[in-house]
Design a protein around this motif. Structure first.
Motif: not given
Length: 524
Positions: A247-250, A252-264
């Motif tokens: 998960v830390d490697e993922i 580090a590639s730029g993936f992260d929690i995003q604000e705006g739940y339904f926009q995901i």
């Protein structure tokens, strides 16, 4: 991994049998075996166009996960997230939905058989691409990911995993991988895929096919469930550390929690989506909506089937009996547009959980088919004999697509299956199972979801509930309930089974007839 190391395991012939749900005639016909022309006579020379075959396989997998039956039904309808009550004569379907809810399925259940056949067919097609000498390194890596992906779900749902070499035909006496052998096979394929796939950053153009990050996500999911798949009963520290590291490697590639739940869940760039499938999301929208709920591109309305249980809705913060805008609900529970909000936003159908009086896009109250106010009710009194308004409805993918200039539904091919918030919660769970405090990590996610209070502590119960709030109807609820030992627990209109055998589905009856080395799972 090199197939030779598995001593040329062979998988069961798969079946395409067009009998009805009530049919008991299991006679095997010549069309039952899914075997490519040239297999088994030493004549396999590879697929003609590996790139095209790979593209076709992606489309096939997307289609398998698009419907409301089969994979979606086994993953979600068997859980406490969804219930399909029979409304008059609608959604009776010879009891197939009720059997899933009450955990009374049998080896000839249509969805159990179809999911088995589809997944195993995809495994073989991936193997054909892998074993084609003209396949490029990148194509082989993609195919290994897809083989691992499909084999993962066979292992997860059924335990035993059939496997056949591409040059072996129906005359070969099939053998099977045990669950632990399948785990090792999948692990090897995914490690090979990580080495051969490109690492990507978030973005719609990057995550419609497998990446190194997608392979790492599936590896993390494997290790999180390793004690289930290996039968050890207790999570090992080494496996949990692998989850954290991946998960830390993922991240580090730029993936992260995003604000705006339904926009995901819109087909636009976000930091969450690690892998989406080419799946028409129409079934995710219309199977839950009432007949009279529609959008500009779907004036026929919904199918009035899938609902959630009152107790699942109650896992979320907010008014227990209403979900209108301003009811104090947390973001992930969504909202029902009231008259003013519907008119201001030109939005009839809400987001998340729909309960109470429903409106169309100009703020006019909707009616049911008898001309009464369309009020969706919280409680479902029975599995059968319901009216058309019982049950809270659930929607994540919305028919009003903001990417469309005319604001009509494009039925986009964009169904998210791997998402960073899932990975984030996997890391939190791994920490918890290692004896560490995961509270701060879980609250980091909750801080991104508006109107949620921080949790004072994280236990198995609170973490399972948090996964429910974040990941509902995303294919993972059954998997989570099994891992937390709650799949046999009671919930609305389902008694406690106490039978651990239901943690696996039965091997389809037709598969057992064709493959003498397959052994039925206990309890069936």
């Amino acid at each position: 991994m090199k197939l030779e190391t598995y001593k040329k395991f062979v998988f069961a012939s798969l079946f395409i049998i067009g009998f009805t749900l009530s049919c008991t005639d299991l006679e095997i016909e010549g069309t039952d075996s899914i075997i490519s022309e040239g297999s088994g006579d030493g004549g396999f020379t590879g697929v003609a166009n590996p790139e095209s075959a790979l593209n076709d396989l992606y489309n096939k997998v997307g289609g398998d996960f698009a419907t409301q039956e089969n994979m979606y039904a086994l993953s979600e309808v068997t859980s406490d997230e969804l219930l399909i009550p029979t409304r008059g004569t609608d959604w009776g379907d010879n009891g197939v939905w009720r059997q899933l809810h009450t955990h009374t399925w049998t080896p000839d259940h249509q969805f159990v058989k179809n999911a088995w056949n589809n997944l195993n067919q995809n495994i073989f097609r991936a193997s054909e691409i892998i074993e084609t000498t003209s396949s490029s390194t990148g194509v082989v890596a993609q195919a290994k990911f897809l083989r691992a992906f499909n084999m993962f779900f066979v292992m997860d749902l059924y335990g035993s995993v059939p496997f056949r070499e591409v040059d072996e035909g129906p005359e070969v006496n099939p053998t099977v991988l045990s669950r632990s052998e399948a785990f090792s096979f999948i692990e090897s394929d995914l490690n090979d895929a990580v080495s051969g796939l490109s690492s990507v950053a978030p973005g719609v153009a990057n995550v419609g096919t497998a990446s190194a990050e997608a392979a790492k996500f599936l590896l993390a999911k494997m290790y999180l469930n390793a004690h289930i798949y290996k039968g050890t009963g207790t999570a090992e520290t080494a496996d949990m550390q692998k989850v954290i590291d991946l998960v830390d490697e993922i991240n580090a590639s730029g993936f992260d929690i995003q604000e705006g739940y339904f926009q995901i869940f819109e087909p636009t760039d976000d930091s969450e989506t690690i892998l989406f499938l080419r799946s028409d999301i129409g079934a995710r929208i219309w199977n839950s909506m009432h007949y009279n709920q529609n959008s500009p591109d779907n004036t026929g309305g919904g199918w009035n089937g899938f609902s959630t249980l009152a107790e699942f809705y109650d896992l979320f913060e907010g008014d227990p009996d209403s979900n209108y805008v301003g009811d104090g609900q947390e973001e992930r529970r969504g909202f029902v547009p009231d008259a003013a909000t519907a008119n201001n936003l030109n939005l009839g159908i809400g987001y998340g959980f729909l309960i109470g009086l429903q409106y169309n896009e100009d703020g006019t109250p909707l009616e049911n088919r008898q001309g009464q106010p369309l009020v969706l009710k919280k409680e479902i009194p029975s599995l059968v004999g319901n009216g058309e308004t019982e049950g809270i409805r659930v929607i994540k993918y919305h028919p009003y697509d903001p990417t469309e200039d005319d604001n009509v539904n494009s039925f986009r091919q964009h169904q998210i299956l791997f998402r960073y918030s899932d990975a984030h919660l996997m890391k939190a769970e791994a920490m918890m199972r290692m004896g560490d405090d995961a509270t701060a990590l879980v609250n980091e996610l909750r801080a991104k979801r508006t109107d949620t209070d921080p949790l004072p502590s994280v236990t198995e119960e609170t973490l399972l509930d948090e996964r429910a709030r974040e990941l509902y109807i995303e294919f993972w609820r059954r998997n989570d309930l099994v891992r937390f030992g709650q799949f046999t627990a009671p919930w609305g209109l389902k008694e406690v089974s106490g039978d651990p055998n239901v943690n696996l589905f039965p091997i389809p009856a037709t598969a057992l007839l064709s493959n003498p080395n397959l052994v039925q799972n206990p309890g069936y």
